[in-house]
Enzyme design. Structure first.
Site, PDB file in Angstrom:
ATOM      1  N   GLN A  48       0.791  -1.198  -0.155  1.00  0.00           N
ATOM      2  CA  GLN A  48      -0.018  -0.037  -0.032  1.00  0.00           C
ATOM      3  C   GLN A  48       0.919   1.120   0.086  1.00  0.00           C
ATOM      4  O   GLN A  48       1.793   1.405   1.332  1.00  0.00           O
ATOM      5  CB  GLN A  48      -0.910   0.076   1.120  1.00  0.00           C
ATOM      6  CG  GLN A  48      -1.674  -1.195   1.269  1.00  0.00           C
ATOM      7  CD  GLN A  48      -2.799  -1.470   0.211  1.00  0.00           C
ATOM      8  OE1 GLN A  48      -3.849  -0.710   0.237  1.00  0.00           O
ATOM      9  NE2 GLN A  48      -2.431  -2.298  -0.684  1.00  0.00           N
TER      10      GLN A  48
ATOM     11  N   ALA B  68     -11.807   1.343   4.284  1.00  0.00           N
ATOM     12  CA  ALA B  68     -10.793   1.041   3.721  1.00  0.00           C
ATOM     13  C   ALA B  68     -10.106   1.767   2.704  1.00  0.00           C
ATOM     14  O   ALA B  68     -10.280   2.820   2.980  1.00  0.00           O
ATOM     15  CB  ALA B  68     -11.436  -0.407   2.770  1.00  0.00           C
ATOM     16  N   HIS B  69      -9.183   1.148   2.148  1.00  0.00           N
ATOM     17  CA  HIS B  69      -8.266   1.913   1.286  1.00  0.00           C
ATOM     18  C   HIS B  69      -8.724   2.806   0.191  1.00  0.00           C
ATOM     19  O   HIS B  69      -9.742   2.229  -0.387  1.00  0.00           O
ATOM     20  CB  HIS B  69      -6.931   1.046   0.760  1.00  0.00           C
ATOM     21  CG  HIS B  69      -7.330  -0.014  -0.030  1.00  0.00           C
ATOM     22  ND1 HIS B  69      -6.443  -1.217  -0.309  1.00  0.00           N
ATOM     23  CD2 HIS B  69      -8.515  -0.432  -0.413  1.00  0.00           C
ATOM     24  CE1 HIS B  69      -6.906  -2.093  -1.060  1.00  0.00           C
ATOM     25  NE2 HIS B  69      -8.285  -1.553  -1.042  1.00  0.00           N
ATOM     26  N   ASN B  70      -8.482   3.941   0.027  1.00  0.00           N
ATOM     27  CA  ASN B  70      -8.964   4.750  -0.911  1.00  0.00           C
ATOM     28  C   ASN B  70     -10.367   5.280  -0.953  1.00  0.00           C
ATOM     29  O   ASN B  70     -10.954   5.972  -1.876  1.00  0.00           O
ATOM     30  CB  ASN B  70      -8.628   4.178  -2.417  1.00  0.00           C
ATOM     31  CG  ASN B  70      -7.444   3.754  -2.906  1.00  0.00           C
ATOM     32  OD1 ASN B  70      -6.933   2.621  -2.719  1.00  0.00           O
ATOM     33  ND2 ASN B  70      -6.441   4.653  -2.995  1.00  0.00           N
TER      34      ASN B  70
END
Length: 356
Positions: A200, A241-243
């Site tokens: 990441q 979560a990511h993004n």
């Protein structure tokens, strides 16, 4: 711990309200209508609380003007347009705040870190290389700032918080205990029956006046950053979560989970235990009621629900049986049956019309 005592006149001035009654009455705290004593101030947030207010022993009440004539047993009031907002403002007046400043002897701070004046760094805090802590910020014990983390001015970081992944936050941000921000996102590429970890590389960017509750996890982006814009408020036990990108002044209640690369607009409300699938878009001014499951994008503002409301247990079991029976009937068969019923209705209507 010093107790703050204010005159009613001082409190009226702080909330920009109109004082009615004894200006010099001393108030030592806020309390509910039921628990208030003569040294407390309480608030009446609408007609439905009139009965409680009539029996309250509060020394003063915050009310709207239209309620005054109904509270004949009370003499001291602060008149405002929005009693609940005035109450919220006064909670900050009576809040017990940490006044000590400085760096505790057990804290470990890298020489390259920039720590502004008038901050407090608690016991066993660890601050890595090239970190920045802004003016007046408070970092409580056992918190960890990994390399490159930046905290703005007048922030509060509670105990046992971990800030990593080059997280950067604005001013007046509050992060509560045991929350992790900037942790590795859940990214894996499937190949030949195995999961291959995706490093990441993004970060987390948090705006001004953001509040994050305890035991939350906000992942760093895979490539682009995870973003929380100004005024976002997040309850305890929330996973982002990511993004994910969350717009200004959106509120998210406990046990909500938001999957990766989803964009949520401004002024949205996600009630408790909502689930949002990944790679979706939710427009501005959307409210999701409790336990809603979002599986497709929402392009129109409004209130949406998908959680099933409470049934009595026997009724719930009967409903499930009917749903299963319905699921076993092919849709084409249902459609044909409905067409047949519609034809019968039209035939009856035609017969009745010819007899008139």
């Amino acid at each position: 711990m010093n107790q703050h005592i204010y005159s009613l006149q001082e409190l009226a001035h702080l909330v920009k309200g109109e004082l009615i009654g004894q200006a010099e009455v001393k108030i030592s705290g806020l309390a509910s209508l039921e628990q208030a004593t003569t040294h407390h101030i309480s608030f009446v947030n609408g007609e439905k609380y009139i009965e409680q207010a009539l029996h309250s022993k509060a020394g003063a009440l915050i009310i709207s003007r239209d309620l005054q004539s109904q509270l004949i047993h009370h003499q001291n009031f602060i008149i405002v347009d929005n009693p609940y907002l005035a109450f919220a403002m006064l909670t900050h007046v009576f809040e017990i705040k940490r006044m000590s400043r400085g760096i505790e002897s057990t804290a470990k701070i890298h020489p390259s870190a920039m720590i502004a004046d008038n901050t407090y760094i608690g016991h066993y805090v660890v601050i890595g290389e090239n970190c920045v802590v802004g003016e007046g910020s408070i970092i409580e014990s056992h918190t960890k700032l990994d390399d490159g983390v930046e905290i703005g001015n007048q922030c509060f970081i509670d105990s046992h918080v971990t800030l990593t992944g080059l997280t950067k936050m604005g001013n007046h941000v509050r992060i509560h205990a045991n929350t992790v921000i900037g942790s590795e996102g859940f990214g894996f590429a499937p190949y030949q029956g195995k999961w291959h970890r995706i490093a990441q590389l993004g970060s987390v960017r948090i705006g001004n006046h953001v509040r994050v509750g305890s035991n939350c996890s906000i992942d760093r982006g895979a490539l682009d950053d995870t973003i929380l814009e100004d005024g976002v408020i997040i309850d305890n036990l929330v996973q982002i979560a990511h993004n994910v990108h969350i717009g200004e002044n959106t509120a998210i209640a406990a046990k909500t989970g938001i999957a990766g690369s989803t964009t949520i607009g401004k002024n949205c409300i996600l009630a408790g235990a909502c689930g949002v699938a990944g790679h979706l878009k939710i427009t501005d001014n959307v409210t999701l009621t409790g336990m809603s499951m979002v599986t497709k994008s929402i392009f129109e503002s409004g209130t949406y629900s998908s959680g099933t409301g409470l049934f009595e247990s026997g009724q719930w079991r009967r409903t499930i049986v009917r749903l299963r029976q319905l699921a076993d009937v092919p849709l084409t068969k249902i459609g044909k049956r409905l067409d047949h019923i519609q034809a019968q209705i039209e035939s009856l209507e035609s017969t009745l019309n010819t007899r008139k």
